[in-house]
Design a protein around this motif. Structure first.
Motif, PDB file in Angstrom:
ATOM      1  N   VAL A 193      -5.028  17.045  -5.315  1.00 36.91           N
ATOM      2  CA  VAL A 193      -5.067  15.686  -5.880  1.00 36.91           C
ATOM      3  C   VAL A 193      -3.694  15.021  -5.761  1.00 36.91           C
ATOM      4  CG1 VAL A 193      -5.526  14.314  -7.956  1.00 36.91           C
ATOM      5  CG2 VAL A 193      -6.953  16.284  -7.444  1.00 36.91           C
ATOM      6  N   SER A 194      -2.624  15.810  -5.899  1.00 35.79           N
ATOM      7  CA  SER A 194      -1.264  15.263  -5.730  1.00 35.79           C
ATOM      8  C   SER A 194      -1.073  14.721  -4.323  1.00 35.79           C
ATOM      9  CB  SER A 194      -0.211  16.332  -6.017  1.00 35.79           C
ATOM     10  OG  SER A 194      -0.216  16.687  -7.377  1.00 35.79           O
ATOM     11  N   HIS A 195      -1.537  15.487  -3.328  1.00 38.54           N
ATOM     12  CA  HIS A 195      -1.447  15.030  -1.934  1.00 38.54           C
ATOM     13  C   HIS A 195      -2.269  13.752  -1.728  1.00 38.54           C
ATOM     14  CE1 HIS A 195       0.989  18.233  -0.470  1.00 38.54           C
ATOM     15  NE2 HIS A 195       0.102  19.181  -0.677  1.00 38.54           N
ATOM     16  N   TRP A 196      -3.418  13.710  -2.345  1.00 35.67           N
ATOM     17  CA  TRP A 196      -4.286  12.522  -2.289  1.00 35.67           C
ATOM     18  C   TRP A 196      -3.525  11.313  -2.849  1.00 35.67           C
ATOM     19  CZ3 TRP A 196      -9.472  12.341  -5.566  1.00 35.67           C
ATOM     20  CH2 TRP A 196     -10.084  11.082  -5.409  1.00 35.67           C
ATOM     21  N   ALA A 197      -2.944  11.464  -4.032  1.00 37.28           N
ATOM     22  CA  ALA A 197      -2.211  10.363  -4.669  1.00 37.28           C
ATOM     23  C   ALA A 197      -0.982   9.962  -3.849  1.00 37.28           C
ATOM     24  CB  ALA A 197      -1.792  10.770  -6.079  1.00 37.28           C
ATOM     25  N   GLU A 198      -0.253  10.964  -3.334  1.00 31.32           N
ATOM     26  CA  GLU A 198       0.941  10.677  -2.520  1.00 31.32           C
ATOM     27  C   GLU A 198       0.567   9.942  -1.246  1.00 31.32           C
ATOM     28  OE1 GLU A 198       2.748  14.480  -1.953  1.00 31.32           O
ATOM     29  OE2 GLU A 198       3.266  14.676  -4.085  1.00 31.32           O
ATOM     30  N   ASP A 199      -0.555  10.326  -0.650  1.00 30.45           N
ATOM     31  CA  ASP A 199      -1.027   9.673   0.566  1.00 30.45           C
ATOM     32  C   ASP A 199      -1.358   8.206   0.297  1.00 30.45           C
ATOM     33  OD1 ASP A 199      -1.825   9.809   3.365  1.00 30.45           O
ATOM     34  OD2 ASP A 199      -3.881   9.569   2.648  1.00 30.45           O
ATOM     35  N   VAL A 200      -1.998   7.952  -0.828  1.00 30.09           N
ATOM     36  CA  VAL A 200      -2.329   6.572  -1.228  1.00 30.09           C
ATOM     37  C   VAL A 200      -1.049   5.755  -1.384  1.00 30.09           C
ATOM     38  CG1 VAL A 200      -3.224   5.153  -3.132  1.00 30.09           C
ATOM     39  CG2 VAL A 200      -4.529   7.124  -2.340  1.00 30.09           C
ATOM     40  N   ILE A 201      -0.046   6.334  -2.067  1.00 20.71           N
ATOM     41  CA  ILE A 201       1.221   5.636  -2.309  1.00 20.71           C
ATOM     42  C   ILE A 201       1.967   5.386  -1.004  1.00 20.71           C
ATOM     43  CG2 ILE A 201       3.506   5.877  -3.386  1.00 20.71           C
ATOM     44  CD1 ILE A 201       1.997   7.494  -5.629  1.00 20.71           C
ATOM     45  N   CYS A 202       1.998   6.400  -0.117  1.00 18.94           N
ATOM     46  CA  CYS A 202       2.685   6.254   1.177  1.00 18.94           C
ATOM     47  C   CYS A 202       2.046   5.156   2.019  1.00 18.94           C
ATOM     48  CB  CYS A 202       2.663   7.574   1.950  1.00 18.94           C
ATOM     49  SG  CYS A 202       3.811   8.803   1.331  1.00 18.94           S
ATOM     50  N   LYS A 203       0.725   5.134   2.048  1.00 20.65           N
ATOM     51  CA  LYS A 203       0.023   4.105   2.833  1.00 20.65           C
ATOM     52  C   LYS A 203       0.292   2.717   2.273  1.00 20.65           C
ATOM     53  CE  LYS A 203      -3.712   6.966   4.683  1.00 20.65           C
ATOM     54  NZ  LYS A 203      -5.136   7.357   4.586  1.00 20.65           N
ATOM     55  N   ARG A 204       0.342   2.610   0.943  1.00 20.88           N
ATOM     56  CA  ARG A 204       0.614   1.324   0.309  1.00 20.88           C
ATOM     57  C   ARG A 204       2.030   0.863   0.642  1.00 20.88           C
ATOM     58  NH1 ARG A 204       0.278   2.437  -5.390  1.00 20.88           N
ATOM     59  NH2 ARG A 204      -1.936   2.640  -4.988  1.00 20.88           N
ATOM     60  N   GLU A 205       3.007   1.777   0.524  1.00 20.44           N
ATOM     61  CA  GLU A 205       4.395   1.426   0.817  1.00 20.44           C
ATOM     62  C   GLU A 205       4.569   1.055   2.285  1.00 20.44           C
ATOM     63  OE1 GLU A 205       6.552   4.832  -0.511  1.00 20.44           O
ATOM     64  OE2 GLU A 205       6.565   4.193  -2.614  1.00 20.44           O
ATOM     65  N   ASN A 206       3.864   1.762   3.157  1.00 19.73           N
ATOM     66  CA  ASN A 206       3.934   1.466   4.586  1.00 19.73           C
ATOM     67  C   ASN A 206       3.387   0.077   4.880  1.00 19.73           C
ATOM     68  OD1 ASN A 206       4.296   2.340   7.473  1.00 19.73           O
ATOM     69  ND2 ASN A 206       2.095   2.013   7.482  1.00 19.73           N
ATOM     70  N   LEU A 207       2.261  -0.250   4.254  1.00 17.14           N
ATOM     71  CA  LEU A 207       1.666  -1.575   4.446  1.00 17.14           C
ATOM     72  C   LEU A 207       2.635  -2.670   4.001  1.00 17.14           C
ATOM     73  CD1 LEU A 207      -0.738  -3.419   5.149  1.00 17.14           C
ATOM     74  CD2 LEU A 207      -1.598  -3.053   2.830  1.00 17.14           C
ATOM     75  N   LEU A 208       3.317  -2.457   2.880  1.00 17.37           N
ATOM     76  CA  LEU A 208       4.291  -3.435   2.392  1.00 17.37           C
ATOM     77  C   LEU A 208       5.444  -3.608   3.383  1.00 17.37           C
ATOM     78  CD1 LEU A 208       4.480  -2.485  -1.407  1.00 17.37           C
ATOM     79  CD2 LEU A 208       3.385  -4.496  -0.394  1.00 17.37           C
ATOM     80  N   GLN A 209       5.870  -2.511   3.997  1.00 21.78           N
ATOM     81  CA  GLN A 209       6.937  -2.581   5.009  1.00 21.78           C
ATOM     82  C   GLN A 209       6.471  -3.360   6.240  1.00 21.78           C
ATOM     83  OE1 GLN A 209       9.935  -1.992   4.489  1.00 21.78           O
ATOM     84  NE2 GLN A 209      10.442   0.071   3.811  1.00 21.78           N
ATOM     85  N   LEU A 210       5.245  -3.094   6.685  1.00 20.20           N
ATOM     86  CA  LEU A 210       4.700  -3.801   7.851  1.00 20.20           C
ATOM     87  C   LEU A 210       4.596  -5.297   7.566  1.00 20.20           C
ATOM     88  CD1 LEU A 210       1.823  -1.400   9.025  1.00 20.20           C
ATOM     89  CD2 LEU A 210       4.142  -1.547   9.913  1.00 20.20           C
ATOM     90  N   LEU A 211       4.118  -5.640   6.365  1.00 22.92           N
ATOM     91  CA  LEU A 211       3.990  -7.056   5.987  1.00 22.92           C
ATOM     92  C   LEU A 211       5.364  -7.727   5.909  1.00 22.92           C
ATOM     93  CD1 LEU A 211       1.266  -6.733   3.213  1.00 22.92           C
ATOM     94  CD2 LEU A 211       0.989  -7.925   5.394  1.00 22.92           C
ATOM     95  N   ARG A 212       6.348  -6.990   5.370  1.00 21.52           N
ATOM     96  CA  ARG A 212       7.714  -7.531   5.258  1.00 21.52           C
ATOM     97  C   ARG A 212       8.298  -7.849   6.635  1.00 21.52           C
ATOM     98  NH1 ARG A 212      12.630  -5.468   5.916  1.00 21.52           N
ATOM     99  NH2 ARG A 212      11.773  -3.380   6.276  1.00 21.52           N
ATOM    100  N   VAL A 213       8.137  -6.914   7.579  1.00 17.22           N
ATOM    101  CA  VAL A 213       8.667  -7.132   8.927  1.00 17.22           C
ATOM    102  C   VAL A 213       7.919  -8.281   9.612  1.00 17.22           C
ATOM    103  CG1 VAL A 213       9.023  -6.105  11.212  1.00 17.22           C
ATOM    104  CG2 VAL A 213       9.429  -4.732   9.152  1.00 17.22           C
ATOM    105  N   GLN A 214       6.602  -8.336   9.411  1.00 12.28           N
ATOM    106  CA  GLN A 214       5.809  -9.419  10.000  1.00 12.28           C
ATOM    107  C   GLN A 214       6.333 -10.789   9.532  1.00 12.28           C
ATOM    108  OE1 GLN A 214       2.569  -8.961  12.136  1.00 12.28           O
ATOM    109  NE2 GLN A 214       3.773 -10.776  12.642  1.00 12.28           N
TER     110      GLN A 214
END
Length: 338
Positions: A193-214
Motif C-alpha cells: 500500500v505504501s508503494h501504491w501511495a508513493e506511486d500516486v504521489i510521484c505521478k501527481r508531482e510529475n504531472l505538475l512538473q510537466l504542466l509547469r514546463v508547458q
C-alpha cells in the motif's frame, strides 16, 4: 571433555541474552506504536469531530463535496481506533489480522487527496458560510494553530510510520513466535500500500512538473504533456558552436524520452517576456552521450550529444553540474533501451 558443558552454558547464555535484547526492543517498539497511534487518533478526531460530523449535521456542504474533501477518513479512523484497542490489550497479532484488510483505504485516500485539496480550495473561494465555519473551527484551542490543510495528509504520514514500526517489530520477533507470521504478512501488506501511495504521489508531482514546463514555453507547438513521459531535470548550459564562434547560453529540459533546448524570449515582449522559446526537441532513443576531455581548463566540463542529424556540444563551468547532467542523460538513454 570437561570444557564441553561450560561451552554449552556460555552458548546458551549468549542465546538467552540475544533473545532478551530482542524482547526489550520489541517491547519498546510496541509501546511507541501505541503511543503514536493515540496521537494519530487524537489528530484524526479533530477532523472527525469539528469538521465531518458537524458539517454532516449542518448541511453546509453537499454530501458529494463532503465525501470528496474527506474521502475515506471515517472508516480509516474507525479501523485505527479498533487497532489501538487491540494494542492496549497486548493483542498485536489479532489486531494486525483485523487491521490489515483496511489498509487499502489508505491507497484510496492517496488517490483522492489531490482532488480533496482542489475541492477544498474551491469551496473556500465560493462558499462564504463554509469559509467562516472553517476559520472558526481552526481557532479552537484543540487545534493549536493547525489548519485543516495540515491535518488532511495525516493518514499518508501514518502509513509511512506503520511501515517503520512493523518492520522493527518483525526484526525483533522470534521466528517461532505466534506473531511472527502475522507480522510478516502485515509488513508485506503495508509495503504494498505504501508503494501504491508513493506511486500516486510521484505521478501527481510529475504531472505538475510537466504542466509547469508547458506553461514556461512560448505557444503550444511543443507538447510537453504526453502519456508515460517523466520529468527528470532542467538547467542552463553553454552551447559550443561546431564551427567556432560565441558560446550560447541555453535552458535545457530533460525528460524520460526527449531533450528540449530553449532560449529566453525578448525581455520587452508584451506577452512572452518571462517565457522560453523552444529551439529543438531531441529524441533520446537516438542519442549517444559522451564526455569530452581536454577542452576545458581546471573547472567544468564538456558533453557531446550525438543524434542522427545533429551533434550538440554542451559546456558548464561547474564540474559537479556537468557530471550530474552526464549521469542523468546516460541513465535516461539506457532506460529507453531496456
Amino acid at each position: 571433555m570437561s570444557d564441553l558443558p561450560l561451552q554449552f552454558m556460555v552458548g546458551a547464555n549468549i542465546v538467552e541474552e540475544q533473545r532478551a535484547r530482542w524482547e526489550r526492543k520489541r517491547s519498546r517498539t510496541a509501546k511507541e506504536l501505541l503511543k503514536t497511534e493515540y496521537k494519530y487518533l487524537e489528530q484524526l478526531d479533530l477532523v472527525m469531530t469539528f469538521f465531518v460530523k458537524i458539517l454532516k449535521a449542518k448541511g453546509t456542504l453537499k454530501p458529494a463535496v463532503l465525501e470528496t474533501i474527506f474521502g475515506p477518513l471515517e472508516p480509516i479512523y474507525l479501523a485505527s481506533h479498533a487497532f489501538s484497542l487491540h494494542l492496549e490489550r497486548g493483542n498485536l497479532g489479532r489486531g494486525l489480522e483485523n487491521f490489515c484488510p483496511n489498509l487499502e483505504l489508505y491507497g484510496h485516500y492517496a488517490e483522492n487527496l489531490e482532488q480533496a485539496n482542489k475541492t477544498l480550495k474551491e469551496q473556500l473561494r465560493k462558499n462564504k458560510s463554509f469559509r467562516r465555519f472553517k476559520k472558526l473551527q481552526e481557532t479552537r484551542p484543540q487545534f493549536q494553530g493547525r489548519k485543516l490543510e495540515d491535518l488532511l495528509p495525516l493518514p499518508l504520514q501514518r502509513l509511512h510510520q506503520y511501515n517503520h514500526f512493523l518492520r522493527d517489530l518483525l526484526e525483533n520477533t522470534r521466528l517461532e513466535s505466534a506473531d511472527h507470521q502475522k507480522l510478516a504478512k502485515a509488513v508485506k501488506s503495508v509495503s504494498e500500500v505504501s508503494h501504491w501511495a508513493e506511486d500516486v504521489i510521484c505521478k501527481r508531482e510529475n504531472l505538475l512538473q510537466l504542466l509547469r514546463v508547458q506553461k514556461l514555453l512560448k505557444g503550444q507547438k511543443t507538447q510537453v504533456l504526453a502519456p508515460g513521459r517523466w520529468y527528470i531535470r532542467e538547467g542552463w548550459l553553454l552551447v559550443v558552436p561546431s564551427k567556432g564562434g560565441e558560446l550560447k547560453r541555453r535552458m535545457f529540459f530533460l525528460f524520460s524520452d526527449i531533450f528540449i533546448a530553449t532560449k529566453p524570449c525578448h525581455p520587452l515582449h508584451l506577452l512572452n517576456s518571462n517565457k522560453l522559446a523552444c529551439q529543438a526537441v531531441y529524441p533520446l532513443h537516438q542519442c549517444v552521450v559522451k564526455k569530452v576531455f581536454g577542452h576545458t581548463q581546471s573547472q567544468g566540463g564538456l558533453l557531446s550529444l550525438s543524434f542522427p542529424h545533429k551533434t550538440l556540444l554542451l559546456m558548464s563551468s561547474d564540474q559537479q553540474d556537468i557530471n550530474d547532467w552526464y549521469q542523468s542523460l546516460t541513465a535516461a538513454v539506457r532506460q529507453l533501451k531496456i
